[in-house]
Enzyme design. Structure first.
Site, PDB file in Angstrom:
ATOM      1  N   HIS A   1       0.827  -1.209   0.000  1.00  0.00           N
ATOM      2  CA  HIS A   1       0.000   0.000   0.000  1.00  0.00           C
ATOM      3  C   HIS A   1       0.863   1.261   0.000  1.00  0.00           C
ATOM      4  CE1 HIS A   1      -3.279   2.684   0.787  1.00  0.00           C
ATOM      5  NE2 HIS A   1      -2.636   3.153   1.840  1.00  0.00           N
TER       6      HIS A   1
ATOM      7  N   GLU B   1      -5.932 -12.015 -10.923  1.00  0.00           N
ATOM      8  CA  GLU B   1      -4.997 -11.812  -9.817  1.00  0.00           C
ATOM      9  C   GLU B   1      -4.632 -13.133  -9.160  1.00  0.00           C
ATOM     10  OE1 GLU B   1      -5.782  -7.889  -7.681  1.00  0.00           O
ATOM     11  OE2 GLU B   1      -7.775  -8.782  -7.740  1.00  0.00           O
TER      12      GLU B   1
ATOM     13  N   ASP C   1      -1.183  -8.663  -6.976  1.00  0.00           N
ATOM     14  CA  ASP C   1      -1.673  -9.869  -6.318  1.00  0.00           C
ATOM     15  C   ASP C   1      -1.282 -11.122  -7.094  1.00  0.00           C
ATOM     16  OD1 ASP C   1      -2.918  -9.291  -3.826  1.00  0.00           O
ATOM     17  OD2 ASP C   1      -4.426  -8.153  -4.927  1.00  0.00           O
TER      18      ASP C   1
ATOM     19  N   CYS D   1      -3.242  -3.552 -14.780  1.00  0.00           N
ATOM     20  CA  CYS D   1      -3.422  -2.390 -13.904  1.00  0.00           C
ATOM     21  C   CYS D   1      -2.609  -2.517 -12.629  1.00  0.00           C
ATOM     22  CB  CYS D   1      -4.890  -2.166 -13.582  1.00  0.00           C
ATOM     23  SG  CYS D   1      -5.614  -3.513 -12.627  1.00  0.00           S
TER      24      CYS D   1
END
Ligand code: PEP
Ligand code: MG
Length: 550
Positions: A186, A408, A432, A475
């Site tokens: 993050h 993912e 992921d 993405c």
């Protein structure tokens, strides 16, 4: 203090400023800790601490405004609860120190809430936060959470979670440095979105004294305490050298179009996306609206927030709520799970709470209704065709024609053709996908090497997705690496979506190579046996990169 610290640079640029730390956990005052005899004075200390916390929360709420204000004002009310004050007073009368009394009083309230059903139980996290704040005041230790600062600063922390950063003022942060975290954590994503230099997986950074001025080099991963002025000037000149001049829609030099899209986390990212020439949005992460909430936002509120993004672009891909694991949400807390990343998260969570998904899709459809935007919805963490079918049906029922899935999970890439029968498009979430392909937690800094998107096994999975028979974008953070963007294009990826500040370099790198060069680079990368080897072999086929300083 060491002369230099080094970690992994995940968001390029140079930032210089004083260290402000996110404090770690507030210690529990020892059981049986007693005061010195004046119960009246001790009770006053306890009540003053609760009031100080309430006033601080209110003040922060005023500054933040909007939804965050409602949450903080509700927390201030909890801190002023007369029942809590009375209970703390009783405990002090029984001999407990103010800190222990406050701690135990919250414990009683916590038990009551935790036993009172799902909705109320979600407020336990709020209560714990207030408790920690009050105990911090009484013990004289730093408050938990993001620090307040009048001047720009470098934020240093063990790691950052979305809830830590929800209230962050982007104008105040000139750099991020964390002990943990990998290239797709993050912290890294947030820093790139904000265009702020960041270094993660930097051992020893949390030992830097508060207020020490540091130079953060987000490209090399170096953190230099007390940097001499000449060094700051030199670093700034170096970092400003490259200029990316290509303009217009993304395309290779021979005209093979690759739309370049932005990853946005809410309306606040729209200006940067437009300024960097995004042709649309390839990933709208919608969790921002749901953070710090104990109940989901209503459909009207969602509609207004989505509209602010949908109105700015001709094409927007919205990802429905991706709750769980690295994106915990209080109101959708999963049951205690030993491995949250392998648990009920993403679309799995939406299936458990279909009303949340349906409300979100309805709000999206309403937000787009009279706008000239092509709205697409996609689901996170889709494992198989049955899940893809569930999502497509939910989209169609809400009036959204284009339903896609994120790739993912390796199973989804391996059986992309099955998913293609249910979904209109794919978007590969390489962050992921790498985590699951390599069984390497994306939040663990020491595993950054396995999270490297140049890993040939990851490239093989991306190729499978691209060959699945549907338009297939990327993405994940991989799309924002100029060399890798060329390789992904060569693998057959049809659009690239990234943090807005990455767009100019990617646009320029693509414009410097032909589609055939990209294909050759992709094939060369896949013949390698390591991430470093793949990068080297691909770069040998992409001569324009070094000329551009990339
Ligand atoms: C990904 O996993 O690559 C992705 C784009 O989603 P997030 O980083 O939000 O999990
Ligand atoms: Mg993801």
């Amino acid at each position: 203090m060491p002369d230099r610290l080094s970690g992994r640079g995940v968001s390029p640029g140079i930032g210089v400023g004083p260290v402000r730390a996110i404090a770690g956990a507030v210690p529990e005052p020892p059981a049986g800790q007693r005061h010195q005899g004046d119960a009246g004075a001790e009770t006053r200390r306890a009540l003053d601490a609760l009031e100080a916390v309430a006033a601080d929360l209110e003040e922060r709420g005023e500054k933040a405004g909007g939804e965050a204000k409602d949450v903080l004002v509700a927390q201030a009310l909890m801190a002023r609860d007369p029942g809590l004050a009375e209970l703390a007073g009783q405990k002090v009368a029984g001999g407990s120190s103010a800190a222990r009394a406050v701690y135990e009083a919250f414990g009683v309230f916590r038990e009551l809430l935790a036993g009172a059903g799902d909705y109320i139980a979600a407020r336990v996290a709020d209560l714990d936060d207030i408790r920690d704040r009050a105990v911090a005041v009484l013990l004289g230790v730093p408050m938990p959470g993001v620090p307040d600062s009048a001047e720009p600063f470098v934020l240093v922390a063990p790691d950052l979670a979305p809830a830590d950063t929800a209230l962050l003022d982007p104008a105040k942060v000139v750099g991020f440095v964390t002990e943990e975290g990998g290239p797709t954590s993050h912290t890294a994503i947030l820093a790139r979105a904000m265009g702020v230099p960041a270094v993660v997986a930097c051992p020893g950074c949390t030992a830097l004294a508060e207020g020490t001025v540091v130079l953060v080099d987000g490209a090399s991963g170096e953190v230099r305490p007390d940097p001499p002025e000449e060094e700051v000037a030199r670093a700034r000149t170096e970092s400003a050298k490259s200029a990316f001049t290509a303009t217009g829609p993304g395309a290779t030099s021979d005209g093979h179009a690759v739309p370049l899209l932005a990853n946005v986390g809410g309306p606040q990212d729209v200006p940067a996306a437009l300024a960097n020439g995004a042709e649309g949005v390839g990933l709208f992460r919608t969790e921002f609206l749901f953070l710090d909430r104990t109940t989901p936002p209503g459909e009207d509120e969602q509609e207004a927030a989505y509209r602010a993004v949908l109105a700015a672009f001709p094409y927007v891909v919205v990802r429905t709520l991706d709750a769980g694991a690295d994106k915990p949400l209080a109101f959708l807390a999963a049951a205690e799970e030993p491995n949250p990343a392998l648990g009920e998260r993403g679309l799995r969570m939406s299936r458990r709470h279909p009303e949340v998904l349906q409300a979100q899709l309805r709000a999206l459809a309403r937000a787009a209704r009279d706008l000239p935007v092509e709205l697409r919805a996609m689901a996170p963490m889709v494992a198989d065709a049955e899940e893809a079918a569930f999502f497509a049906e939910a989209c169609h029922a809400a009036g959204i024609a284009h339903a896609g899935v994120m790739i993912e999970i390796p199973a989804a890439a391996l059986r992309a053709r099955d998913l293609a029968a249910e979904a209109d498009f794919f978007s590969v979430g390489t962050n992921d996908l790498a985590q699951y392909a390599f069984a390497a937690d994306r939040q663990v800094g020491a595993l950054g090497g396995l999270q490297d998107p140049w890993q040939p096994a990851l490239l093989d999975l991306v190729a499978l997705a691209a060959e699945g028979g549907r338009p297939c974008g990327v993405c994940g953070e991989a799309a924002g690496d100029p060399a890798l963007a060329c390789v992904l294009t060569g693998l057959g990826i049809t659009s690239l979506s990234m943090s807005p500040p990455a767009l100019p370099a990617v646009r320029t790198a693509l414009a410097a190579h032909t589609a055939d060069q990209c294909r050759r680079a992709a094939s060369a990368a896949r013949t390698a046996r390591s991430a470093a080897g793949a990068r080297e072999r691909a770069r040998a086929e992409l001569p324009g990169l070094s000329a551009l300083g990339l």
